[in-house]
Design a protein around this motif. Sequence first.
Motif, PDB file in Angstrom:
ATOM      1  N   LEU A  35       0.822  -1.197   0.000  1.00 16.15           N
ATOM      2  CA  LEU A  35       0.000   0.000   0.000  1.00 16.15           C
ATOM      3  C   LEU A  35       0.862   1.255   0.000  1.00 16.15           C
ATOM      4  N   HIS A  36       0.512   2.193  -0.881  1.00 21.82           N
ATOM      5  CA  HIS A  36       1.123   3.517  -0.946  1.00 21.82           C
ATOM      6  C   HIS A  36       0.039   4.563  -0.684  1.00 21.82           C
ATOM      7  N   THR A  37       0.439   5.783  -0.366  1.00 21.41           N
ATOM      8  CA  THR A  37      -0.437   6.949  -0.496  1.00 21.41           C
ATOM      9  C   THR A  37       0.212   7.894  -1.489  1.00 21.41           C
ATOM     10  N   THR A  38      -0.609   8.534  -2.311  1.00 20.00           N
ATOM     11  CA  THR A  38      -0.078   9.379  -3.376  1.00 20.00           C
ATOM     12  C   THR A  38       0.460  10.704  -2.854  1.00 20.00           C
ATOM     13  N   GLU A  39      -0.008  11.142  -1.676  1.00 18.16           N
ATOM     14  CA  GLU A  39       0.321  12.466  -1.128  1.00 18.16           C
ATOM     15  C   GLU A  39      -0.138  13.582  -2.063  1.00 18.16           C
ATOM     16  N   GLY A 178       1.899 -11.422   2.436  1.00 19.57           N
ATOM     17  CA  GLY A 178       0.854 -10.699   3.148  1.00 19.57           C
ATOM     18  C   GLY A 178       0.806  -9.253   2.694  1.00 19.57           C
ATOM     19  N   TRP A 179       0.480  -8.337   3.632  1.00 16.94           N
ATOM     20  CA  TRP A 179       0.320  -6.930   3.300  1.00 16.94           C
ATOM     21  C   TRP A 179       1.337  -6.070   4.021  1.00 16.94           C
ATOM     22  N   CYS A 180       1.972  -5.177   3.259  1.00 19.02           N
ATOM     23  CA  CYS A 180       2.954  -4.261   3.812  1.00 19.02           C
ATOM     24  C   CYS A 180       2.741  -2.888   3.182  1.00 19.02           C
ATOM     25  N   GLY A 181       3.554  -1.935   3.595  1.00 18.27           N
ATOM     26  CA  GLY A 181       3.484  -0.595   3.045  1.00 18.27           C
ATOM     27  C   GLY A 181       4.792  -0.207   2.392  1.00 18.27           C
ATOM     28  N   HIS A 182       4.779   0.923   1.690  1.00 16.36           N
ATOM     29  CA  HIS A 182       6.011   1.426   1.091  1.00 16.36           C
ATOM     30  C   HIS A 182       7.090   1.609   2.151  1.00 16.36           C
ATOM     31  N   GLN A 183       6.676   1.975   3.368  1.00 18.90           N
ATOM     32  CA  GLN A 183       7.618   2.206   4.456  1.00 18.90           C
ATOM     33  C   GLN A 183       8.404   0.964   4.854  1.00 18.90           C
TER      34      GLN A 183
END
Length: 381
Positions: A35-39, A178-183
Amino acid sequence: MARTGPQKIPGARFDLFFGDGRYSGSDMEVNTGLLHTTEGAALYDYDGGGVAPQVTGVPDFNARRLVWHQHFDVDESSRALVNAPGGVQTNTLNVFQVELVGTCDPVTHADWTRRGIQHVYWPEPPDWAVRDLAWLMRWLRDEHGIPLTSGLEWLPYPASYGASRARMSFAQWTSFRGWCGHQHVPENDHGDPGKLPIGRLLAVASGQTLPTTTPAPTPAPVPSEEDDMPYSEADLRRFIREEAASQPVRDANAYANAWFLAFVLSGQPIPGDPWGGLPEQVRSALVDLVGGAVWSRQLPNPNNLDAEGRPRLQPAGDFQVDQDRKADLMAAQGAAQMAAISALATELGKQHPEVNVDGLVARIEQAIAGIGIRLTTTKES
């Protein structure tokens, strides 16, 4: 490797699909969601697909839902991660990438809320956004086997930026499912999507009841009679900051273009010190490369809306400037811009004595003159 299972997300839009073009990816079998956020507050074209994920979730605040815009097949690698030479694979390591339009930055959230910019603050998403993201996660489990698990620490932004304790090692990343983030991704430094409520998302995706505690929606923007420019100063400064954070050295042009574009579109000097501690190649690019790339960059223009009320993407150089005011605007603002540039160059000279300040100012002045000519002729050509 064959692509198995359905490759198109049910109900998705394909207006920005890049999987059959220049940036088409490699075949793989996804087993990890990221998952990312576009900002940013609107969908954009990811530089023609060069930095796109597999899908972007765009909030529709009137309908209270996420609209999915698919950019690549599910089992086709996308391009939203840095993949440094050596080390490990990132984009092609069986990862399905989701960009969520909105922000994880509390400073941006506070600024947008103050200014009435409607958005999703992803550490505190509304129920309908959780519902629709959880639906996608469940569909990816059912059709492609991505587990509804995480087990990672999701740090709040900006603590999540850079080499934080949440960043996985090469070995951890290679074996993760599983699920991770860009961080969490090695070879990357972004901190999005911040402290996303991953436990709540996974619970809803697994079929548990959705809690009813929904944050109050951010208000819709209030039009201003004085706001006749496509972007405010705060928008432009945020754009510069995002460019610098996303590609500080890998693409010096990106920062230089963003910096110069701010002057062109704002029509006024921007206070502060946007030079910061720029690497030499970025400073050089700021002088040498402020030409055509600025004008071809696709940006959402809030003065040009589609049928659904969303800003259309168009080259920055095509942004409408009132023909009757164009010459007066350029003349009146030229002196103020050059005064600001001279002050910034002087400050740069203090920090870096080796820089020829007079020569730098002269070269930027020449670049501005060239842009002025381009502004004058764009609509006439």
